[in-house]
Design a protein around this motif. Structure first.
Motif, PDB file in Angstrom:
ATOM      1  N   PHE A 154      58.317 -31.506  11.761  1.00  0.00           N
ATOM      2  CA  PHE A 154      59.388 -32.387  11.329  1.00  0.00           C
ATOM      3  C   PHE A 154      60.746 -31.700  11.480  1.00  0.00           C
ATOM      4  O   PHE A 154      61.687 -32.293  12.003  1.00  0.00           O
ATOM      5  N   GLU A 155      60.846 -30.465  11.050  1.00  0.00           N
ATOM      6  CA  GLU A 155      62.114 -29.735  11.178  1.00  0.00           C
ATOM      7  C   GLU A 155      62.535 -29.607  12.632  1.00  0.00           C
ATOM      8  O   GLU A 155      63.709 -29.748  12.967  1.00  0.00           O
ATOM      9  N   GLN A 156      61.569 -29.339  13.499  1.00  0.00           N
ATOM     10  CA  GLN A 156      61.862 -29.231  14.928  1.00  0.00           C
ATOM     11  C   GLN A 156      62.382 -30.569  15.465  1.00  0.00           C
ATOM     12  O   GLN A 156      63.341 -30.601  16.239  1.00  0.00           O
ATOM     13  N   GLN A 157      61.779 -31.654  15.056  1.00  0.00           N
ATOM     14  CA  GLN A 157      62.236 -32.972  15.489  1.00  0.00           C
ATOM     15  C   GLN A 157      63.648 -33.246  14.973  1.00  0.00           C
ATOM     16  O   GLN A 157      64.463 -33.851  15.673  1.00  0.00           O
ATOM     17  N   CYS A 158      63.957 -32.784  13.782  1.00  0.00           N
ATOM     18  CA  CYS A 158      65.291 -32.998  13.201  1.00  0.00           C
ATOM     19  C   CYS A 158      66.369 -32.252  13.966  1.00  0.00           C
ATOM     20  O   CYS A 158      67.544 -32.619  13.885  1.00  0.00           O
ATOM     21  N   ARG A 159      66.000 -31.226  14.702  1.00  0.00           N
ATOM     22  CA  ARG A 159      66.979 -30.444  15.463  1.00  0.00           C
ATOM     23  C   ARG A 159      67.322 -31.072  16.817  1.00  0.00           C
ATOM     24  O   ARG A 159      68.203 -30.570  17.505  1.00  0.00           O
ATOM     25  N   GLN A 160      66.637 -32.138  17.190  1.00  0.00           N
ATOM     26  CA  GLN A 160      66.880 -32.762  18.491  1.00  0.00           C
ATOM     27  C   GLN A 160      68.288 -33.346  18.554  1.00  0.00           C
ATOM     28  O   GLN A 160      68.721 -34.023  17.622  1.00  0.00           O
ATOM     29  N   SER A 161      68.968 -33.079  19.646  1.00  0.00           N
ATOM     30  CA  SER A 161      70.309 -33.643  19.793  1.00  0.00           C
ATOM     31  C   SER A 161      70.199 -35.152  19.964  1.00  0.00           C
ATOM     32  O   SER A 161      69.246 -35.659  20.552  1.00  0.00           O
ATOM     33  N   GLY A 162      71.145 -35.849  19.410  1.00  0.00           N
ATOM     34  CA  GLY A 162      71.163 -37.305  19.512  1.00  0.00           C
ATOM     35  C   GLY A 162      70.327 -38.014  18.469  1.00  0.00           C
ATOM     36  O   GLY A 162      70.247 -39.240  18.466  1.00  0.00           O
ATOM     37  N   ASP A 196      62.805 -43.435  10.271  1.00  0.00           N
ATOM     38  CA  ASP A 196      62.212 -44.694   9.834  1.00  0.00           C
ATOM     39  C   ASP A 196      60.957 -44.401   9.025  1.00  0.00           C
ATOM     40  O   ASP A 196      60.042 -43.739   9.510  1.00  0.00           O
ATOM     41  N   LEU A 197      60.936 -44.896   7.800  1.00  0.00           N
ATOM     42  CA  LEU A 197      59.801 -44.669   6.909  1.00  0.00           C
ATOM     43  C   LEU A 197      58.987 -45.941   6.697  1.00  0.00           C
ATOM     44  O   LEU A 197      58.235 -46.062   5.736  1.00  0.00           O
ATOM     45  N   SER A 245      54.525 -37.654  12.180  1.00  0.00           N
ATOM     46  CA  SER A 245      55.915 -37.869  12.571  1.00  0.00           C
ATOM     47  C   SER A 245      55.998 -37.896  14.092  1.00  0.00           C
ATOM     48  O   SER A 245      55.422 -37.052  14.766  1.00  0.00           O
ATOM     49  N   GLU A 246      56.701 -38.904  14.595  1.00  0.00           N
ATOM     50  CA  GLU A 246      56.889 -39.055  16.036  1.00  0.00           C
ATOM     51  C   GLU A 246      58.363 -39.293  16.314  1.00  0.00           C
ATOM     52  O   GLU A 246      59.012 -40.063  15.600  1.00  0.00           O
ATOM     53  N   LEU A 247      58.870 -38.671  17.353  1.00  0.00           N
ATOM     54  CA  LEU A 247      60.254 -38.871  17.770  1.00  0.00           C
ATOM     55  C   LEU A 247      60.253 -39.835  18.943  1.00  0.00           C
ATOM     56  O   LEU A 247      59.604 -39.588  19.967  1.00  0.00           O
ATOM     57  N   HIS A 248      60.955 -40.969  18.775  1.00  0.00           N
ATOM     58  CA  HIS A 248      61.012 -41.982  19.820  1.00  0.00           C
ATOM     59  C   HIS A 248      62.370 -42.676  19.765  1.00  0.00           C
ATOM     60  O   HIS A 248      62.768 -43.150  18.696  1.00  0.00           O
ATOM     61  N   ASP A 249      63.063 -42.711  20.896  1.00  0.00           N
ATOM     62  CA  ASP A 249      64.375 -43.361  20.968  1.00  0.00           C
ATOM     63  C   ASP A 249      65.343 -42.849  19.908  1.00  0.00           C
ATOM     64  O   ASP A 249      66.015 -43.623  19.237  1.00  0.00           O
ATOM     65  N   ASN A 250      65.384 -41.538  19.742  1.00  0.00           N
ATOM     66  CA  ASN A 250      66.304 -40.878  18.801  1.00  0.00           C
ATOM     67  C   ASN A 250      66.059 -41.248  17.337  1.00  0.00           C
ATOM     68  O   ASN A 250      66.949 -41.116  16.497  1.00  0.00           O
ATOM     69  N   ILE A 251      64.872 -41.713  17.042  1.00  0.00           N
ATOM     70  CA  ILE A 251      64.464 -42.027  15.668  1.00  0.00           C
ATOM     71  C   ILE A 251      63.152 -41.295  15.389  1.00  0.00           C
ATOM     72  O   ILE A 251      62.214 -41.368  16.181  1.00  0.00           O
ATOM     73  N   ILE A 252      63.091 -40.601  14.258  1.00  0.00           N
ATOM     74  CA  ILE A 252      61.817 -40.029  13.821  1.00  0.00           C
ATOM     75  C   ILE A 252      61.102 -41.112  13.022  1.00  0.00           C
ATOM     76  O   ILE A 252      61.660 -41.661  12.077  1.00  0.00           O
ATOM     77  N   ARG A 253      59.891 -41.416  13.416  1.00  0.00           N
ATOM     78  CA  ARG A 253      59.094 -42.433  12.729  1.00  0.00           C
ATOM     79  C   ARG A 253      57.996 -41.714  11.934  1.00  0.00           C
ATOM     80  O   ARG A 253      57.136 -41.059  12.500  1.00  0.00           O
TER      81      ARG A 253
END
Length: 91
Positions: free
Chosen positions: A29-37, A42-43, A3-11
């Motif tokens: 993944f949970e940590q990435q889901c907590r990011q504001s914005g 994307d799966l 899982s990668e966070l890029h441009d407010n989308i987790i890929r």
């Protein structure tokens, strides 16, 4: 599972199954889901998915009800219908 966070989308990519989602991957993944914005997940590069993938999406929705899921694998769509949560998961 990757899982990668890029441009407010987790890929998400790779296999997302009960065999591949361990505690460390779930924690990232949970940590990435907590990011504001955060706008969506994307799966499109997920190769294999089962109920563990659906569980990740439900966990993400608990963090942010406004998330949009892109490129849901057919297996995840079918499971969401089986569990009658397709309205929450389908964009």
């Amino acid at each position: 599972m990757k899982s990668e966070l890029h441009d407010n989308i987790i890929r998400l990519s790779g296999d997302i199954t009960v065999k591949t989602v361990d505690q460390a991957a779930f924690g990232r993944f949970e940590q990435q889901c907590r990011q504001s914005g955060l706008a969506g997940i994307d799966l499109g590069k997920v190769e294999k998915a089962d109920s563990a993938c659906l569980s990740l999406l439900v966990a993400a929705l608990r963090q942010n009800r406004n998330l949009v899921f892109h490129n849901l694998p057919a297996s995840v769509q079918a499971l969401s219908e089986l569990y009658e949560i397709q309205e929450q998961v389908h964009a």
